[in-house]
Design a protein around this motif. Structure first.
Motif, mmCIF file in Angstrom:
data_model
loop_
_atom_site.group_PDB
_atom_site.id
_atom_site.type_symbol
_atom_site.label_atom_id
_atom_site.label_comp_id
_atom_site.label_asym_id
_atom_site.label_seq_id
_atom_site.Cartn_x
_atom_site.Cartn_y
_atom_site.Cartn_z
ATOM 1 N N HIS A 66 0.847 -1.194 0.000
ATOM 2 C CA HIS A 66 0.000 0.000 0.000
ATOM 3 C C HIS A 66 0.878 1.238 0.000
ATOM 4 C CE1 HIS A 66 -2.697 3.067 1.852
ATOM 5 N NE2 HIS A 66 -3.501 2.536 0.981
ATOM 6 N N PRO A 67 0.518 2.290 -0.758
ATOM 7 C CA PRO A 67 1.379 3.464 -0.873
ATOM 8 C C PRO A 67 1.749 4.093 0.459
ATOM 9 C CG PRO A 67 -0.369 3.550 -2.505
ATOM 10 C CD PRO A 67 -0.670 2.376 -1.616
ATOM 11 N N HIS A 68 0.888 3.991 1.472
ATOM 12 C CA HIS A 68 1.177 4.655 2.739
ATOM 13 C C HIS A 68 2.129 3.849 3.609
ATOM 14 C CE1 HIS A 68 -1.730 7.675 1.784
ATOM 15 N NE2 HIS A 68 -2.706 6.804 1.710
ATOM 16 N N THR A 69 2.355 2.591 3.292
ATOM 17 C CA THR A 69 3.229 1.764 4.118
ATOM 18 C C THR A 69 4.442 1.262 3.369
ATOM 19 O OG1 THR A 69 2.029 -0.250 3.537
ATOM 20 C CG2 THR A 69 1.278 0.942 5.479
ATOM 21 N N ARG A 70 4.447 1.360 2.059
ATOM 22 C CA ARG A 70 5.478 0.699 1.275
ATOM 23 C C ARG A 70 6.851 1.309 1.503
ATOM 24 N NH1 ARG A 70 4.022 1.844 -4.936
ATOM 25 N NH2 ARG A 70 5.349 0.023 -5.137
ATOM 26 N N ASN A 128 -0.781 -9.268 -16.090
ATOM 27 C CA ASN A 128 -0.900 -9.631 -14.680
ATOM 28 C C ASN A 128 -1.710 -8.615 -13.877
ATOM 29 O OD1 ASN A 128 0.742 -11.765 -15.339
ATOM 30 N ND2 ASN A 128 2.581 -10.947 -14.362
ATOM 31 N N LEU A 129 -2.667 -9.118 -13.100
ATOM 32 C CA LEU A 129 -3.424 -8.298 -12.157
ATOM 33 C C LEU A 129 -2.654 -8.208 -10.856
ATOM 34 C CD1 LEU A 129 -6.949 -10.007 -12.448
ATOM 35 C CD2 LEU A 129 -5.825 -8.506 -14.093
ATOM 36 N N ASP A 130 -2.622 -7.026 -10.254
ATOM 37 C CA ASP A 130 -2.039 -6.888 -8.925
ATOM 38 C C ASP A 130 -3.180 -6.771 -7.904
ATOM 39 O OD1 ASP A 130 -0.128 -5.916 -6.696
ATOM 40 O OD2 ASP A 130 1.219 -6.189 -8.396
ATOM 41 N N ASP A 131 -2.910 -6.209 -6.739
ATOM 42 C CA ASP A 131 -3.865 -6.170 -5.636
ATOM 43 C C ASP A 131 -5.138 -5.404 -6.023
ATOM 44 O OD1 ASP A 131 -4.846 -6.665 -3.129
ATOM 45 O OD2 ASP A 131 -3.236 -5.626 -2.060
ATOM 46 N N CYS A 132 -6.198 -5.631 -5.264
ATOM 47 C CA CYS A 132 -7.483 -4.930 -5.361
ATOM 48 C C CYS A 132 -8.452 -5.566 -6.364
ATOM 49 C CB CYS A 132 -7.310 -3.447 -5.694
ATOM 50 S SG CYS A 132 -6.187 -2.585 -4.597
ATOM 51 N N TRP A 133 -8.171 -6.752 -6.841
ATOM 52 C CA TRP A 133 -9.093 -7.386 -7.786
ATOM 53 C C TRP A 133 -10.240 -8.118 -7.067
ATOM 54 C CZ3 TRP A 133 -9.754 -12.550 -7.110
ATOM 55 C CH2 TRP A 133 -8.742 -13.266 -6.459
ATOM 56 N N ALA A 134 -10.085 -8.375 -5.749
ATOM 57 C CA ALA A 134 -11.067 -9.177 -5.006
ATOM 58 C C ALA A 134 -11.891 -8.307 -4.064
ATOM 59 C CB ALA A 134 -10.358 -10.265 -4.206
ATOM 60 N N LEU A 166 -12.513 -16.994 -2.650
ATOM 61 C CA LEU A 166 -12.264 -15.623 -3.081
ATOM 62 C C LEU A 166 -13.361 -15.165 -4.028
ATOM 63 C CD1 LEU A 166 -8.476 -16.129 -3.835
ATOM 64 C CD2 LEU A 166 -9.398 -14.761 -1.942
ATOM 65 N N VAL A 167 -13.713 -13.878 -3.927
ATOM 66 C CA VAL A 167 -14.773 -13.329 -4.771
ATOM 67 C C VAL A 167 -14.221 -12.139 -5.549
ATOM 68 C CG1 VAL A 167 -17.080 -12.334 -4.845
ATOM 69 C CG2 VAL A 167 -16.487 -13.998 -3.044
ATOM 70 N N PRO A 168 -14.156 -12.225 -6.873
ATOM 71 C CA PRO A 168 -13.727 -11.051 -7.651
ATOM 72 C C PRO A 168 -14.678 -9.881 -7.430
ATOM 73 C CG PRO A 168 -13.695 -13.043 -8.998
ATOM 74 C CD PRO A 168 -14.397 -13.400 -7.721
ATOM 75 N N THR A 175 -2.517 -13.300 5.964
ATOM 76 C CA THR A 175 -3.965 -13.313 6.156
ATOM 77 C C THR A 175 -4.657 -12.220 5.342
ATOM 78 O OG1 THR A 175 -3.575 -11.972 8.137
ATOM 79 C CG2 THR A 175 -3.861 -14.347 8.445
ATOM 80 N N LYS A 176 -3.918 -11.156 5.017
ATOM 81 C CA LYS A 176 -4.431 -10.082 4.180
ATOM 82 C C LYS A 176 -3.352 -9.706 3.168
ATOM 83 C CE LYS A 176 -8.378 -9.305 6.401
ATOM 84 N NZ LYS A 176 -9.720 -9.451 5.752
ATOM 85 N N THR A 177 -3.776 -9.056 2.082
ATOM 86 C CA THR A 177 -2.804 -8.546 1.124
ATOM 87 C C THR A 177 -2.196 -7.260 1.665
ATOM 88 O OG1 THR A 177 -4.414 -7.241 -0.121
ATOM 89 C CG2 THR A 177 -4.134 -9.560 -0.768
ATOM 90 N N CYS A 178 -1.405 -6.587 0.843
ATOM 91 C CA CYS A 178 -0.659 -5.418 1.310
ATOM 92 C C CYS A 178 -1.463 -4.130 1.290
ATOM 93 C CB CYS A 178 0.611 -5.252 0.472
ATOM 94 S SG CYS A 178 1.796 -6.590 0.702
ATOM 95 N N ASN A 179 -2.614 -4.122 0.641
ATOM 96 C CA ASN A 179 -3.411 -2.906 0.588
ATOM 97 C C ASN A 179 -4.092 -2.663 1.922
ATOM 98 O OD1 ASN A 179 -6.137 -1.392 -0.160
ATOM 99 N ND2 ASN A 179 -4.587 -0.913 -1.685
ATOM 100 N N SER A 180 -4.211 -1.393 2.301
ATOM 101 C CA SER A 180 -4.796 -1.059 3.604
ATOM 102 C C SER A 180 -6.265 -1.459 3.706
ATOM 103 C CB SER A 180 -4.655 0.441 3.876
ATOM 104 O OG SER A 180 -5.332 1.196 2.885
ATOM 105 N N ALA A 181 -6.922 -1.658 2.558
ATOM 106 C CA ALA A 181 -8.321 -2.088 2.590
ATOM 107 C C ALA A 181 -8.466 -3.517 3.100
ATOM 108 C CB ALA A 181 -8.936 -1.973 1.197
ATOM 109 N N GLY A 182 -7.369 -4.273 3.100
ATOM 110 C CA GLY A 182 -7.383 -5.590 3.703
ATOM 111 C C GLY A 182 -8.063 -6.662 2.883
ATOM 112 N N PHE A 183 -7.641 -6.846 1.663
ATOM 113 C CA PHE A 183 -8.182 -7.926 0.841
ATOM 114 C C PHE A 183 -7.626 -9.264 1.332
ATOM 115 C CE2 PHE A 183 -8.105 -4.097 -1.831
ATOM 116 C CZ PHE A 183 -9.466 -3.980 -2.080
#
Length: 672
Positions: free
Chosen positions: A3-7, A93-99, A109-111, A142-150
């Motif tokens: 995530h941009p705020h933590t990377r 390639n898709l990165d984070d936020c697709w789910a 998992l749900v797209p 348990t979660k991806t790197c985005n702050s939204a917590g996918f």
């Protein structure tokens, strides 16, 4: 991806840790590493026998709303329409936020139905119909790197892998966030086994940022592994990653690759010259080539870089050797890569901020003795013969990319002619300077009917003061021409382009024209007396994170985001705020005597930061501090710069990576 705020924080920690363990010199042989790497088994599944090539959306879109089904399918269309598929790119390639943030009631998992209304399988089918492949992203946590917590895949490896296979996924990028402290090798091995259990061939990209030295254990776990933290679209980031990846050459090979992260080519933070270097260096390192720019907006210059088939062929050579460092003195890098056909790819890379001559020999890059060699310029797409010298004047931050081979047909090509320009291209308006142009025959055959010219911008006076022609130049002979160059009175300060050009003929009559672009800079002399350096114009200024700041600390991002300079509890109203590695140069015109400053790590980083300060007068280091930490008060530094044309203020990382290296040149003054 993070995530941009933590990377930034995590990336810096990775860089610091990696720098502490990567003590191998980039230019030194890694004998022990060679032995360990030779013993490491690779996955025997026939995948990724050359470095993967494709696209990943993260660097250009992050989680913006336009990352969606239409965008992904549009990228597949552009691969075909713009010739990228034909050049070898395959993976979209898709990165984070697709789910969606939550799994369904069955734990699947749900797209995201807004981004991907027809689901991932429909996108995969579309991509496959173009003759391409689809990649997807998740995290070994348990979660991806985005702050939204996918949702991440930790604890769901087998079901997630089966979903990916059912959708038709061909590539998995497996990140490192929220891993709950589970052993890295265990986490990544579990997903390897889960992917294998699906029966579908899926390229497996390990993205744990080099934290656990995956090059030592992952050859039979994944097909590629990240060796560093995330790249950003800046010269300093690219350079830092290059230097961490280069020593790892013994660990790369078919089916198991060092991954220095995605390409930033075209994203706008570097010049086209720097992007050509980026692409050349990733290729000579046999790195995965994953486009990170928005191809919907890509310029023709960007597409020309990404689509250079001759440079791509270096990256994709089936022998699978990563290039190794032949030499690297004073920012003049020679990196050579053994090719399957016995030739060598050679990158002449200029790290410095001014043009430099970089030279090596066919023998030094590993070629056998021969009467002559064929030298192919992979950016100019021209072939020459050389008697054995491989040399070029390389522009600042530039790379000359060559392929050199021994063979019987060298005489069919014209001799290589090396162009150079001696003398300082720094001019005060209305004051002439003398420059010397050189043309040297590097070939085994003579260059005939040689004619050289130097041209400048409209209104400039550029006049030869010696011969500009030669009937012939034999091997190793040089035509030297003196030029008097004057910028018009009143010319604005800044950079201007000059062009040195030579025309000649080969013994068979082939006409050859070679051009060397040269940057000249109009400067103003510093004022008499003592001045604060933050009040004077600089020639150039680079920093590790964010721009160099005047009279504030470095804020790491945009210009003007720093804070008052503070070292050891003392505030300073004047000074320069930088972040290691940093290099700030000033024109002094031979009229100054002394530089003084109070230097240290800014207090804003708490207990972090380790740096070293240096002052250079032209090419000589005239002062240095040794390693300083945040716990130390400001240290005085004084340098005698008498007679220097250019003074440079340099900050290094102190040898432990660039985590929190906010370096202040407080009260920096120049006496003239």
């Amino acid at each position: 991806m993070r995530h941009p705020h933590t990377r930034t924080t995590r990336r810096r920690l990775v860089y610091a840790l990696t720098a502490m363990v990567l003590t191998i010199s980039a230019a030194a042989p890694a004998v022990a590493a060679d032995r360990r790497a030779a013993d490491a088994p690779a996955l025997a599944d026939g995948l990724a026998l050359t470095p993967p090539m494709g696209f990943n959306n993260w660097n250009s879109t992050h989680c913006r709303a336009d990352f969606n089904e239409a965008m992904v399918e549009g990228i597949a269309d552009l691969f075909v329409a713009k010739g990228l598929k034909d050049a070898g790119y395959r993976y979209v390639n898709l990165d984070d936020c697709w789910a969606l943030p939550d799994r369904d009631q069955n734990g699947r998992l749900v797209p995201d139905p807004v981004r991907f209304p027809h689901g991932i399988k429909a996108v995969a089918d579309y991509v496959h119909a173009k003759g391409l492949k689809l990649g997807i992203y998740t995290s070994a946590g348990t979660k991806t790197c985005n702050s939204a917590g996918f949702p991440g895949a930790l604890g769901h490896e087998y079901s997630d892998a089966q979903q990916f296979a059912d959708w038709g996924v061909d590539y998995l990028k497996y990140d490192n966030c929220n891993n709950q402290g589970v052993d890295a090798k265990q986490r990544y091995t579990t997903m390897r086994d889960a992917l294998k259990a699906t029966g579908r061939p899926i390229v497996y990209s390990i993205c744990e940022w080099g934290e656990n030295r995956p090059w030592e254990w992952a050859a039979d776990v994944g097909h590629l592994w990240r060796t560093t933290g995330d790249i950003s679209d800046s010269w300093s980031s690219m350079l830092s990653i290059l230097k961490r990846n280069l020593p790892l050459a013994p660990y790369a090979g078919p089916g198991h690759w060092n991954d220095p992260d995605m390409l930033e080519v075209g994203n706008g933070g570097m010049t086209d010259t720097e992007y050509r270097s980026h692409f050349s260096l990733w290729s000579v390192m046999a790195a995965p080539l994953l486009i990170g720019t928005d191809l919907r907006k890509a310029s023709q210059a960007t597409l020309d870089i990404l689509g250079n088939k001759e440079v791509i062929a270096v990256d994709q050579d089936p022998l699978g050797k990563q290039g190794t460092v032949v030499s690297s003195a004073d920012g003049r890098w020679v990196i050579a890569k053994q090719m399957q056909d016995g030739s060598r790819a050679v990158a002449l890379f200029n790290e410095s901020g001014t043009a430099q001559r970089i030279a090596t020999t066919a023998s030094a890059v590993g070629l056998p003795d021969a009467d002559a060699y064929i030298l192919r310029d992979l950016w100019q797409h021209r072939s020459y013969n050389t008697a054995g010298t491989i040399a070029a004047t390389v522009p600042a931050h530039g790379t000359v990319m060559l392929r050199v081979s021994a063979g019987p047909h060298w005489a069919a090509h014209p001799p290589a002619a090396e162009l150079g320009l001696e003398g300082s291209p720094l001019l005060e308006a209305g004051t002439p300077v003398t420059l010397t142009g050189t043309v040297t025959d590097l070939g085994r055959t003579p260059a005939r009917r040689v004619s050289v010219s130097l041209t400048g911008p409209d209104g400039w006076s550029v006049r030869p003061a010696s011969a500009t022609t030669a009937a012939a130049l034999a091997t190793g002979r040089t035509l030297r021409t003196t030029w008097r160059v004057t910028a018009p009175g009143g010319a604005a300060t800044g950079s201007y382009g000059l062009t040195l050009e030579v025309r000649y003929r080969s013994p068979s009559g082939q006409r050859v024209t070679t051009v060397l672009p040269v940057t000249a800079t109009v400067v103003v002399p510093p004022p008499s007396g003592t001045s604060y350096l933050s009040d004077l114009p600089w020639l150039s200024a680079t920093g590790g994170w964010g721009p160099v700041e005047r009279d504030t600390s470095n804020g790491e991002s945009a210009a003007g985001d720093g804070h008052p300079i503070t070292i050891g509890g003392v505030r300073y109203a004047k000074g320069l705020g930088a972040h290691a590695p940093s290099d700030i140069s000033f024109y002094t015109g031979g009229s100054c005597e002394k530089v003084t400053a109070e230097v240290g790590v800014d207090d804003e980083k708490g207990a972090k930061g380790t740096v070293a300060f240096e002052i250079w007068a032209d090419g000589t280091k005239v002062a240095s501090t040794g390693v300083l930490t945040n716990a130390m008060p400001a240290q005085p530094v004084t340098a005698d710069v008498t007679g220097a044309q250019v003074v440079r203020l340099v900050v290094t990382d102190g040898g432990d990576g660039i985590d929190s290296d906010h370096a202040d040149w407080a009260d920096a003054r120049l006496g003239c």
